[in-house]
Scaffold this active site. Structure first.
Site, PDB file in Angstrom:
ATOM      1  N   HIS A  53       0.868  -1.186   0.000  1.00 34.87           N
ATOM      2  CA  HIS A  53       0.000   0.000   0.000  1.00 34.87           C
ATOM      3  C   HIS A  53       0.899   1.229   0.000  1.00 34.87           C
ATOM      4  O   HIS A  53       1.289   1.701   1.061  1.00 34.87           O
ATOM      5  CB  HIS A  53      -0.870   0.055   1.257  1.00 34.87           C
ATOM      6  CG  HIS A  53      -1.914  -1.002   1.312  1.00 34.87           C
ATOM      7  ND1 HIS A  53      -3.174  -0.837   0.820  1.00 34.87           N
ATOM      8  CD2 HIS A  53      -1.871  -2.256   1.789  1.00 34.87           C
ATOM      9  CE1 HIS A  53      -3.872  -1.938   0.999  1.00 34.87           C
ATOM     10  NE2 HIS A  53      -3.108  -2.823   1.587  1.00 34.87           N
ATOM     11  N   HIS A  79      -5.703   0.834   7.255  1.00 41.04           N
ATOM     12  CA  HIS A  79      -6.514  -0.236   7.836  1.00 41.04           C
ATOM     13  C   HIS A  79      -6.653  -0.028   9.344  1.00 41.04           C
ATOM     14  O   HIS A  79      -5.748   0.502   9.992  1.00 41.04           O
ATOM     15  CB  HIS A  79      -5.845  -1.609   7.618  1.00 41.04           C
ATOM     16  CG  HIS A  79      -5.776  -2.040   6.194  1.00 41.04           C
ATOM     17  ND1 HIS A  79      -4.783  -1.624   5.353  1.00 41.04           N
ATOM     18  CD2 HIS A  79      -6.582  -2.853   5.462  1.00 41.04           C
ATOM     19  CE1 HIS A  79      -4.972  -2.170   4.157  1.00 41.04           C
ATOM     20  NE2 HIS A  79      -6.051  -2.913   4.196  1.00 41.04           N
ATOM     21  N   TYR A  89      -6.358  -2.345  11.497  1.00 45.14           N
ATOM     22  CA  TYR A  89      -5.353  -3.147  12.217  1.00 45.14           C
ATOM     23  C   TYR A  89      -4.001  -2.444  12.323  1.00 45.14           C
ATOM     24  O   TYR A  89      -3.153  -2.824  13.116  1.00 45.14           O
ATOM     25  CB  TYR A  89      -5.192  -4.541  11.579  1.00 45.14           C
ATOM     26  CG  TYR A  89      -4.701  -4.566  10.152  1.00 45.14           C
ATOM     27  CD1 TYR A  89      -3.397  -4.230   9.817  1.00 45.14           C
ATOM     28  CD2 TYR A  89      -5.557  -4.928   9.123  1.00 45.14           C
ATOM     29  CE1 TYR A  89      -2.949  -4.259   8.508  1.00 45.14           C
ATOM     30  CE2 TYR A  89      -5.121  -4.964   7.809  1.00 45.14           C
ATOM     31  CZ  TYR A  89      -3.815  -4.628   7.504  1.00 45.14           C
ATOM     32  OH  TYR A  89      -3.389  -4.642   6.213  1.00 45.14           O
ATOM     33  N   ALA A  99      -8.121  -7.284  -1.528  1.00 43.17           N
ATOM     34  CA  ALA A  99      -7.674  -8.676  -1.638  1.00 43.17           C
ATOM     35  C   ALA A  99      -8.397  -9.426  -0.537  1.00 43.17           C
ATOM     36  O   ALA A  99      -8.513  -8.932   0.584  1.00 43.17           O
ATOM     37  CB  ALA A  99      -6.173  -8.765  -1.420  1.00 43.17           C
ATOM     38  N   MET A 114     -10.007  -7.643   5.479  1.00 47.82           N
ATOM     39  CA  MET A 114      -9.821  -6.743   6.624  1.00 47.82           C
ATOM     40  C   MET A 114     -10.076  -5.276   6.274  1.00 47.82           C
ATOM     41  O   MET A 114      -9.515  -4.384   6.911  1.00 47.82           O
ATOM     42  CB  MET A 114      -8.400  -6.916   7.166  1.00 47.82           C
ATOM     43  CG  MET A 114      -8.056  -8.348   7.542  1.00 47.82           C
ATOM     44  SD  MET A 114      -6.327  -8.509   7.998  1.00 47.82           S
ATOM     45  CE  MET A 114      -6.160 -10.294   8.083  1.00 47.82           C
ATOM     46  N   SER A 115     -10.880  -5.042   5.252  1.00 46.54           N
ATOM     47  CA  SER A 115     -11.098  -3.643   4.839  1.00 46.54           C
ATOM     48  C   SER A 115     -12.485  -3.473   4.251  1.00 46.54           C
ATOM     49  O   SER A 115     -13.403  -4.225   4.539  1.00 46.54           O
ATOM     50  CB  SER A 115     -10.045  -3.263   3.785  1.00 46.54           C
ATOM     51  OG  SER A 115     -10.276  -3.985   2.577  1.00 46.54           O
ATOM     52  N   ASN A 175      -6.156 -15.828  -1.774  1.00 46.81           N
ATOM     53  CA  ASN A 175      -5.776 -17.103  -1.139  1.00 46.81           C
ATOM     54  C   ASN A 175      -7.031 -17.893  -0.809  1.00 46.81           C
ATOM     55  O   ASN A 175      -8.109 -17.319  -0.659  1.00 46.81           O
ATOM     56  CB  ASN A 175      -4.963 -16.845   0.139  1.00 46.81           C
ATOM     57  CG  ASN A 175      -5.692 -15.952   1.122  1.00 46.81           C
ATOM     58  OD1 ASN A 175      -5.847 -14.745   0.894  1.00 46.81           O
ATOM     59  ND2 ASN A 175      -6.162 -16.526   2.193  1.00 46.81           N
ATOM     60  N   HIS A 201       1.071 -12.917   4.012  1.00 45.27           N
ATOM     61  CA  HIS A 201       0.884 -11.652   3.290  1.00 45.27           C
ATOM     62  C   HIS A 201       1.579 -11.673   1.931  1.00 45.27           C
ATOM     63  O   HIS A 201       1.101 -11.083   0.969  1.00 45.27           O
ATOM     64  CB  HIS A 201       1.371 -10.480   4.149  1.00 45.27           C
ATOM     65  CG  HIS A 201       1.003  -9.135   3.583  1.00 45.27           C
ATOM     66  ND1 HIS A 201      -0.312  -8.769   3.339  1.00 45.27           N
ATOM     67  CD2 HIS A 201       1.760  -8.086   3.189  1.00 45.27           C
ATOM     68  CE1 HIS A 201      -0.336  -7.554   2.822  1.00 45.27           C
ATOM     69  NE2 HIS A 201       0.903  -7.120   2.725  1.00 45.27           N
TER      70      HIS A 201
HETATM   71  N1  HPA Z   1      -8.332 -13.506   5.729  1.00 43.31           N
HETATM   72  C1  HPA Z   1      -8.565 -12.231   6.068  1.00 43.31           C
HETATM   73  N2  HPA Z   1      -8.199 -11.212   5.309  1.00 43.31           N
HETATM   74  C2  HPA Z   1      -7.567 -11.484   4.155  1.00 43.31           C
HETATM   75  C3  HPA Z   1      -7.303 -12.789   3.745  1.00 43.31           C
HETATM   76  C4  HPA Z   1      -7.700 -13.861   4.583  1.00 43.31           C
HETATM   77  O1  HPA Z   1      -7.487 -15.045   4.291  1.00 43.31           O
HETATM   78  N3  HPA Z   1      -6.672 -12.709   2.549  1.00 43.31           N
HETATM   79  C5  HPA Z   1      -6.582 -11.391   2.250  1.00 43.31           C
HETATM   80  N4  HPA Z   1      -7.121 -10.645   3.220  1.00 43.31           N
END
Ligand code: HPA
Length: 285
Positions: free
Chosen positions: A65, A87, A89, A117, A218-219, A242, A255
């Site tokens: 980012h 984010h 987090y 993502a 997470m966003s 993933n 990541h």
């Molecule tokens: N979990 C949560 N957030 C994510 C993931 C995941 O597997 N992949 C990308 N962001």
């Protein structure tokens, strides 16, 4: 520590700075998520401002980012791109996370394309797939972490926000048409937000599937809420980075894998936008 809530004047100050630097503010904006920064190469670039030069703008700290605001055209139509996002987090407050969206609202943006993502919960999804977000489940929000908590300025939006059509049905239909023209397969599904930064345990993944999720990330959700509060029309697209194991003992996501998946997602997203942006302007913004 007392919570900080931003006022319309705070957003206006940043919007004025952007107008001064950029001249015009496009009606359509795109937020690029983890590993998706190179989508901005689709832009016939006119101007760019690193976030750190924008007074009061939160600067993301996470790899993937870079934090840069760009303007230019895609297929000849003006677009403002936010390359990178803060984010929750990272330690930003939920108000800081949504500040860029409120600034866009005050600056006059009407349509917001939000990308991210995400991990696949739906077993039919593969790494590199695009998923049109049809709805979301706001887990942090349902537990109290909503960006609209706090004083409400009616000039920015209503106290209670309808989220039934948060992911604009007309924009979704345009996105499906654009995907067909671009030859890109576009899955559809429900995005679940978790606060992160730890990934899910196998038991949590089973829970997220059980409650109806197709992808988890997470966003996005706080941004969508802030945008809908301001009357912006929203399109959400997840790039599947993933697939998440549900059995203990399997290898979990990392990541680097999320960023690598960007290489598969970026060309599809670029092709989609090439068709979609003109269609949005033709529909009227
Ligand atoms: N979990 C949560 N957030 C994510 C993931 C995941 O597997 N992949 C990308 N962001």
């Amino acid at each position: 520590m007392a919570e900080v809530f931003f006022s319309r004047a705070d957003y206006q100050r940043i919007a004025d700075f952007l107008k001064e630097r950029l001249g015009r503010i496009p009606a359509v904006s795109i937020i690029l998520g983890s590993g998706l920064n190179p989508v901005a190469e689709e832009l016939e670039k006119e101007a760019s401002i690193p976030y750190r030069e924008i007074p009061g703008f939160p600067v993301p700290s996470v790899a993937g980012h870079e934090g840069c605001l760009l303007t230019g055209t895609i297929s000849g139509f003006p677009v403002l791109v936010l390359q990178g996002r803060p984010h929750y987090y990272e330690g930003y407050s939920i108000q800081e996370v949504t500040l860029p969206v409120k600034v866009l609202q005050v600056a006059g943006v009407k349509v917001l394309i939000i990308t991210n993502a995400a991990g696949a919960l739906n077993p039919s999804f593969k790494v590199g797939d695009l998923m049109l977000i049809t709805d979301h489940i706001n887990l942090p929000g349902m537990a109290g972490l909503n960006p609209l908590r706090g004083p409400n300025d009616e000039a920015l939006g209503p106290r209670f926000v309808d989220m039934v059509n948060a992911y604009d049905p007309r924009l979704r239909s345009l996105a499906q048409k654009a995907a067909k023209k671009a030859g890109v397969e576009l899955q559809e599904g429900i995005y679940i937000m978790v606060a992160g930064p730890s990934y899910e345990t196998p038991a949590e993944v089973r829970f997220l599937r059980l409650i109806g999720g197709d992808a988890v990330g997470m966003s996005t959700v706080p941004e969508v809420i802030a945008a809908r509060h301001g009357g912006l029309r929203v399109l959400g697209i997840s790039g599947i980075s993933n697939v998440i194991p549900i059995q203990p003992g399997e290898k979990g996501p990392d990541h680097q894998e999320v960023l690598e998946a960007g290489k598969k997602i970026v060309p599809k997203l670029r092709a989609l936008l090439r068709y979609l942006i003109p269609m949005i302007y033709e529909m009227g913004v």
